[in-house]
Design an enzyme around this catalytic site. Structure first.
Site, PDB file in Angstrom:
ATOM      1  N   GLY A 163      -2.020   2.695  -6.770  1.00  0.00           N
ATOM      2  CA  GLY A 163      -2.869   3.003  -7.912  1.00  0.00           C
ATOM      3  C   GLY A 163      -2.384   4.225  -8.668  1.00  0.00           C
ATOM      4  N   CYS A 168      -5.131   5.999  -3.371  1.00  0.00           N
ATOM      5  CA  CYS A 168      -4.412   4.733  -3.464  1.00  0.00           C
ATOM      6  C   CYS A 168      -3.037   5.033  -4.050  1.00  0.00           C
ATOM      7  CB  CYS A 168      -5.173   3.743  -4.346  1.00  0.00           C
ATOM      8  SG  CYS A 168      -4.305   2.183  -4.623  1.00  0.00           S
ATOM      9  N   CYS A 189       0.864  -1.186   0.000  1.00  0.00           N
ATOM     10  CA  CYS A 189       0.000   0.000   0.000  1.00  0.00           C
ATOM     11  C   CYS A 189       0.895   1.229   0.000  1.00  0.00           C
ATOM     12  CB  CYS A 189      -0.919   0.002   1.225  1.00  0.00           C
ATOM     13  SG  CYS A 189      -1.888   1.510   1.399  1.00  0.00           S
ATOM     14  N   GLU A 216     -10.662  -0.122  -5.012  1.00  0.00           N
ATOM     15  CA  GLU A 216      -9.646  -1.043  -4.510  1.00  0.00           C
ATOM     16  C   GLU A 216     -10.255  -2.398  -4.180  1.00  0.00           C
ATOM     17  OE1 GLU A 216      -6.403   0.176  -1.981  1.00  0.00           O
ATOM     18  OE2 GLU A 216      -7.300   2.175  -1.803  1.00  0.00           O
ATOM     19  N   HIS A 237      -3.103  -3.803 -10.994  1.00  0.00           N
ATOM     20  CA  HIS A 237      -3.947  -2.651 -11.311  1.00  0.00           C
ATOM     21  C   HIS A 237      -4.384  -2.714 -12.764  1.00  0.00           C
ATOM     22  CE1 HIS A 237      -3.068  -0.408  -7.569  1.00  0.00           C
ATOM     23  NE2 HIS A 237      -1.925  -1.072  -7.630  1.00  0.00           N
TER      24      HIS A 237
END
Length: 272
Positions: A212, A209, A71, A200, A151
């Site tokens: 992301g 994110c 993360c 997510e 992703h």
């Protein structure tokens, strides 16, 4: 369970100092602390734990209890916590994650970490440029990028009208992604500025994110839409993403905030 609430541009987690606290069932604890109206409220749970490979280890769980590998917003908060709470007063700092060891460079002012730059490694292209799938009867083109987690990046004319609560689960659970995926919906403002919304896996739409945003920048650069350094604007704020073409590494810079500390009583079955 003692905890600290932290966020990176509103991507918020409950953080536990696992050097001092023992969480016997972290997946269940994540599900317990994450609900917004009936508990602490967060996008999940992150344990800051000892590591024999790095200065500390980040173990993250999504709001539904599933374990994540990495993360980007979370690791910046781990760096801030570890530095300011004396776990690893180092700069640069290394953090072990489910997708490898990440190096963090801290912007420290008067003993406080104001922002963190994370070496996110070398992004991996996981699809054609672009690839097409059908979701709820409509065709969408995406670019698949892995930055330690998967992703799918969708470039669109506008993103404000998207009903992500309705359509997000279809993207996350599409058969093209057997392990589910994170989905980013991107509007190109210019070659140095992108806007995005994110769905997510395991958490739904979040305000930010970090991985992301990194994947979005990588996809935009690969498609020729953006310069090698871009600002990515999310609902919770902005991140700066830079891709070093010589090394192949991509870097994410953004803030980290400590909100409050607290203690919560976990159900008895979680302590057995």
């Amino acid at each position: 369970m003692k905890f600290t609430k932290m966020h990176g541009i509103s991507n918020d987690y409950v953080y536990v100092n696992a050097f001092e606290e023992k969480v016997k069932d972290p997946a269940a604890a994540a599900r317990f602390v994450s609900p917004r109206r009936t508990s602490v409220g967060s996008d999940g749970l992150i344990l800051i734990a000892p590591s024999d490979k790095a200065d500390c280890r980040m173990i993250m769980y999504n709001a539904d209890g599933s374990q994540g590998a990495m993360c980007g917003n979370g690791i910046r908060c781990v760096g801030k916590y570890a530095y300011e709470h004396g776990i690893a007063v180092k700069n640069p700092m290394t953090v072990e994650t489910g997708s490898g060891i990440k190096t963090l460079v801290l912007d420290v002012q008067d003993g406080k970490v104001m922002s963190v730059t994370v070496d996110m490694g070398i992004p991996e292209q996981t699809s054609a440029l672009p690839e097409e799938i059908t979701v709820d009867g409509r065709a969408y083109s995406f670019v698949g990028i892995s930055v330690g987690n998967p992703h799918a990046v969708y470039f669109m004319e506008e993103i404000d009208s998207l009903e992500l609560e309705k359509i997000g689960p279809y993207f996350e659970n599409h058969f093209r992604f057997p392990d589910r995926t994170n989905s980013e919906f991107v509007q190109i403002l210019d070659r140095k500025h992108l806007r995005m919304r994110v769905w997510e896996r395991g958490s739904g739409e979040t305000w930010a994110c970090g991985t992301g945003a990194t994947a979005v920048a990588a996809a935009a650069i690969l498609m020729g839409y953006a310069e090698d350094t871009v600002t990515v604007s999310l609902l919770g704020g902005d991140l700066t993403i830079s891709w070093d073409r010589e090394t192949g590494h991509i870097y994410m810079t953004g803030p980290a905030e400590e909100v409050f500390q607290g203690e919560i009583i976990l159900p008895e079955e979680m302590n057995r």
